[in-house]
Design an enzyme around this catalytic site. Structure first.
Site, PDB file in Angstrom:
ATOM      1  N   CYS A 324      29.827  27.130 -30.867  1.00  0.00           N
ATOM      2  CA  CYS A 324      30.564  26.010 -31.463  1.00  0.00           C
ATOM      3  C   CYS A 324      31.932  25.836 -30.823  1.00  0.00           C
ATOM      4  O   CYS A 324      32.974  26.027 -31.474  1.00  0.00           O
ATOM      5  CB  CYS A 324      30.707  26.232 -32.963  1.00  0.00           C
ATOM      6  SG  CYS A 324      29.108  26.293 -33.735  1.00  0.00           S
ATOM      7  N   GLU A 325      31.934  25.548 -29.575  1.00  0.00           N
ATOM      8  CA  GLU A 325      33.154  25.292 -28.805  1.00  0.00           C
ATOM      9  C   GLU A 325      32.778  24.288 -27.725  1.00  0.00           C
ATOM     10  O   GLU A 325      31.754  24.472 -27.057  1.00  0.00           O
ATOM     11  CB  GLU A 325      33.647  26.562 -28.071  1.00  0.00           C
ATOM     12  CG  GLU A 325      34.036  27.719 -28.937  1.00  0.00           C
ATOM     13  CD  GLU A 325      35.439  27.597 -29.519  1.00  0.00           C
ATOM     14  OE1 GLU A 325      36.217  26.728 -29.074  1.00  0.00           O
ATOM     15  OE2 GLU A 325      35.722  28.373 -30.442  1.00  0.00           O
TER      16      GLU A 325
END
Ligand code: LLP
Length: 387
Positions: A324-325
């Site tokens: 989640c980046e």
């Protein structure tokens, strides 16, 4: 071909053998000593090859020193650098009698002396000097300019030697340098030789005759063409040092090579989970991400990616991981048309790959980073026989 759990790192130990023999041939001269930079990859099988080749180890923490000793390297083959050595790390290095402690500040020199006195031991100290040379590599892996935290500014050499002379427990073993990593244009190494020559001449003029000089590591590899250039240019690298470095009175010359020994040996295998199309891009979402290979997110590094399952016509994808980046991307790659279930191999990940992996997003569950050796070997051979 049998399915294998991904993602996992695979190391081509035959290529490692070839790389090491090429390096040893190029190094030639018996006064040249190579210490493997353990930080690049600490896999036991890789380390065993380094040991069998007679290399020493370059360590940057007490943990690395302890591990190198456990893996059977002699203390006299270990060099130990780092700007922030703690007391216990120095105690370990001094009590084990490592070949050299690369001291990075005058403040550290005082602490090395305190620890050595406490242990009633002497310590072999190299002064790591910062020569203020731009290695012309990525700014995040440049170490030899005065904007970097590493080493003692070269103009403080005399102050450092004055301090060192106050402590009979400290032995001045020589100068140490390391100007950066992934250096492809070799001219900064030639500049380094010129700087080292000036400093060594000045030392001799003042009556110092250190037994060693350590020029660090940094030789780059070809990330763009791992198949065409699987082995770094060791010939030119060592030839430069033979030609341009003045070596006095049987001085021993030490090198700290990491990436150039193991970089091309590593593959990261990953399965395609989804192909997701937007108006802008086609994403290939794979099961390896920055948690397994941090280099793209950390340095904008680019690794060749190959789809080993597809022979369909080429298509451009943004290859991304599941983390989640938004920086969890391996960049745009033209691959044979790719679908869910295809297997990708990410190349040149033997150095600073698995060692930099994290558990971020609680990764790691059911993910063997190193799949069991026999399985992986069979898999790799089958794969490369088919391609
Ligand atoms: N000696 C010292 C003091 C070092 O700091 C390093 C690497 C080496 C030797 C080995 O350098 P090599 O021959 O591997 O270039 N994580 C970054 C690279 C960091 C290098 C750290 N120091 C990357 O993935 O590009």
């Amino acid at each position: 071909m049998q399915k294998i759990q991904t993602p996992f790192y695979y190391y081509d130990l035959d290529l490692l053998d070839q790389t090491l023999s090429k390096m040893v041939r190029a190094r030639g001269d018996s006064s040249f000593h190579v210490h493997y930079a353990l930080k690049a990859n600490a896999e036991a099988k890789i380390l065993a090859k380094m040991k069998a080749t007679g290399l020493g180890v370059d360590c940057v923490s007490g943990g690395e020193v302890r591990y190198a000793l456990e893996q059977g390297f002699g203390a006299d083959q270990i060099v130990y650098a780092g700007v922030g050595k703690t007391d216990w790390e120095l105690e370990l290095a001094i009590s084990s009698e490592v070949h050299g402690i690369n001291c990075e500040s005058i403040e550290e020199l005082v602490v090395i002396a305190e620890v050595a006195n406490k242990l009633q031991k002497s310590a072999n100290v190299y002064l790591r000097l910062n020569p203020n040379i731009d290695a012309k590599t990525h700014p995040n892996i440049t170490t030899g300019t005065l904007r970097n935290k590493f080493g003692i500014p070269a103009n403080e050499l005399w102050l450092a030697l004055e301090e060192l002379a106050k402590y009979p427990c400290l032995v001045f073993a020589g100068l140490h340098f390391h100007i950066g990593s992934q250096i492809e244009d070799l001219s900064p190494f030639v500049r380094l030789c010129t700087e080292v020559n000036v400093l060594q001449k000045a030392l001799r003029d003042k009556g110092y005759n250190p037994a060693n000089v350590n020029v660090g590591g940094g030789l780059g590899i070809d990330y763009k063409k791992p198949d065409a250039n699987p082995i770094a240019d060791f010939d030119t690298y060592f030839e430069n040092y033979r030609r341009y470095l003045n070596i006095y009175d049987n001085q021993q010359v030490h090198f700290e090579l990491g990436r150039s020994l193991v970089g091309q040996v590593g593959y990261l295998f990953s399965e395609v989970l989804y192909i997701k199309k937007t108006k802008e891009l086609d994403f290939a979402i794979i099961d390896a991400g920055m948690s397994e290979l941090m280099r793209p997110a950390l340095y904008g590094a680019r690794h060749v990616i190959q789809n080993v399952s597809s022979v369909l016509p080429d298509h451009e994808y943004e290859v991304v991981g599941p983390i989640c980046e938004s920086t969890d991307t391996f960049g745009k790659h033209v691959l044979p048309t790719t679908q869910r279930g295809d297997l990708l191999q990410i190349r040149s990940v033997g150095a600073y790959g698995s060692v930099l992996s994290t558990q971020y997003n609680m990764r790691g569950e059911n993910q063997p980073m190193f799949s069991d050796e026999e399985n992986a070997q069979q898999f790799f051979s089958a794969l490369h026989a088919e391609v």
